[in-house]
Design a protein around this motif. Structure first.
Motif, PDB file in Angstrom:
ATOM      1  N   ASP A  84      25.051 -16.068  69.077  1.00 20.39           N
ATOM      2  CA  ASP A  84      24.814 -15.843  67.648  1.00 20.39           C
ATOM      3  C   ASP A  84      23.335 -15.671  67.310  1.00 20.39           C
ATOM      4  O   ASP A  84      22.994 -15.446  66.151  1.00 20.39           O
ATOM      5  N   HIS A  85      22.486 -15.787  68.311  1.00 15.23           N
ATOM      6  CA  HIS A  85      21.044 -15.609  68.068  1.00 15.23           C
ATOM      7  C   HIS A  85      20.698 -14.148  68.344  1.00 15.23           C
ATOM      8  O   HIS A  85      20.237 -13.780  69.418  1.00 15.23           O
ATOM      9  N   ASN A  86      20.967 -13.319  67.340  1.00 17.11           N
ATOM     10  CA  ASN A  86      20.713 -11.882  67.469  1.00 17.11           C
ATOM     11  C   ASN A  86      20.354 -11.311  66.105  1.00 17.11           C
ATOM     12  O   ASN A  86      20.572 -11.955  65.074  1.00 17.11           O
ATOM     13  N   ILE A  87      19.809 -10.114  66.105  1.00 16.26           N
ATOM     14  CA  ILE A  87      19.314  -9.507  64.859  1.00 16.26           C
ATOM     15  C   ILE A  87      20.421  -9.348  63.808  1.00 16.26           C
ATOM     16  O   ILE A  87      20.226  -9.755  62.656  1.00 16.26           O
ATOM     17  N   PRO A  88      21.589  -8.799  64.133  1.00 15.36           N
ATOM     18  CA  PRO A  88      22.613  -8.681  63.076  1.00 15.36           C
ATOM     19  C   PRO A  88      23.012 -10.025  62.457  1.00 15.36           C
ATOM     20  O   PRO A  88      23.183 -10.117  61.233  1.00 15.36           O
ATOM     21  N   THR A  89      23.127 -11.063  63.272  1.00 17.48           N
ATOM     22  CA  THR A  89      23.474 -12.382  62.723  1.00 17.48           C
ATOM     23  C   THR A  89      22.349 -12.916  61.852  1.00 17.48           C
ATOM     24  O   THR A  89      22.593 -13.487  60.780  1.00 17.48           O
ATOM     25  N   LEU A  90      21.103 -12.737  62.277  1.00 16.59           N
ATOM     26  CA  LEU A  90      19.969 -13.217  61.484  1.00 16.59           C
ATOM     27  C   LEU A  90      19.866 -12.468  60.157  1.00 16.59           C
ATOM     28  O   LEU A  90      19.501 -13.061  59.133  1.00 16.59           O
ATOM     29  N   ILE A  91      20.185 -11.173  60.157  1.00 18.89           N
ATOM     30  CA  ILE A  91      20.207 -10.409  58.903  1.00 18.89           C
ATOM     31  C   ILE A  91      21.306 -10.962  57.996  1.00 18.89           C
ATOM     32  O   ILE A  91      21.092 -11.172  56.792  1.00 18.89           O
ATOM     33  N   HIS A  92      22.470 -11.210  58.549  1.00 20.43           N
ATOM     34  CA  HIS A  92      23.582 -11.792  57.788  1.00 20.43           C
ATOM     35  C   HIS A  92      23.163 -13.144  57.196  1.00 20.43           C
ATOM     36  O   HIS A  92      23.404 -13.407  56.003  1.00 20.43           O
ATOM     37  N   ASP A  93      22.520 -13.980  58.019  1.00 21.58           N
ATOM     38  CA  ASP A  93      22.026 -15.278  57.542  1.00 21.58           C
ATOM     39  C   ASP A  93      21.063 -15.093  56.373  1.00 21.58           C
ATOM     40  O   ASP A  93      21.145 -15.802  55.363  1.00 21.58           O
ATOM     41  N   HIS A  94      20.131 -14.166  56.534  1.00 27.63           N
ATOM     42  CA  HIS A  94      19.121 -13.901  55.504  1.00 27.63           C
ATOM     43  C   HIS A  94      19.807 -13.563  54.179  1.00 27.63           C
ATOM     44  O   HIS A  94      19.454 -14.114  53.125  1.00 27.63           O
ATOM     45  N   ASN A  95      20.791 -12.686  54.222  1.00 29.62           N
ATOM     46  CA  ASN A  95      21.505 -12.297  53.005  1.00 29.62           C
ATOM     47  C   ASN A  95      22.264 -13.472  52.403  1.00 29.62           C
ATOM     48  O   ASN A  95      22.260 -13.662  51.185  1.00 29.62           O
TER      49      ASN A  95
END
Length: 169
Positions: A84-95
């Motif tokens: 789960d430590h990847n760019i798409p997940t981090l973008i989702h977290d940010h939103n």
């Protein structure tokens, strides 16, 4: 014995647990002046934590509402699955963090202040909820740059970081 460079992170005014139930939650913490007209949302780069930036963001606490959060698997957050430590997940977290901040604390003008990986994540996010963004060292290189050029630049920056001062007025 405490030295001049030690600091103590104050207890947050509030903590908001952010998530969609599919992964470990992200903790967003409220500091500063909730009555201020502008909110600042701050996060950090890979391998760091937002508490490391306290000497910087503490200077803003009187004039701004501050929401600070650590990237997934960093700082105050529980460690989750490595996948789960990847760019798409981090973008989702940010939103999700931005939606939760507005839901929990209301809507007001917000300035995003992000370093390194969180700067990249905020750029790639489809949300446009910020009045302004301040991005420090986003990990972006020229399209023509090679991996070797990138590695040389990273080593040069690491040398500079090792030589910089530890105390500032």
């Amino acid at each position: 014995m405490k030295t001049e460079s030690d600091w103590e992170i104050p207890k947050p005014l509030a903590v908001c647990e952010v998530g969609d139930g599919t992964r470990e939650p992200i903790l967003a913490r409220r500091h500063g002046n909730p009555e201020a007209g502008v909110r600042m949302v701050l996060s950090h780069g890979n391998g760091l934590a937002i508490d490391l930036y306290y000497p910087f963001w503490s200077l803003l606490a009187k004039d701004f509402e501050l929401i600070v959060y650590d990237l997934r698997n960093h700082g105050w957050n529980r460690v989750g699955r490595k996948r789960d430590h990847n760019i798409p997940t981090l973008i989702h977290d940010h939103n999700l963090v931005l939606e939760a901040i507005e839901r929990q604390f209301g809507c007001k003008p917000a300035v995003g202040v992000f370093h390194s990986l969180s700067a990249l994540v905020s750029l790639l996010s489809n949300t446009r909820k910020y009045s302004a963004m301040v991005l420090y060292d986003p990990p972006i290189c020229k399209p023509t740059a090679s991996e070797l050029e990138f590695d040389k630049a990273a080593e040069r920056n690491a040398r500079r970081i090792r030589n910089r001062g530890y105390q500032f007025k």
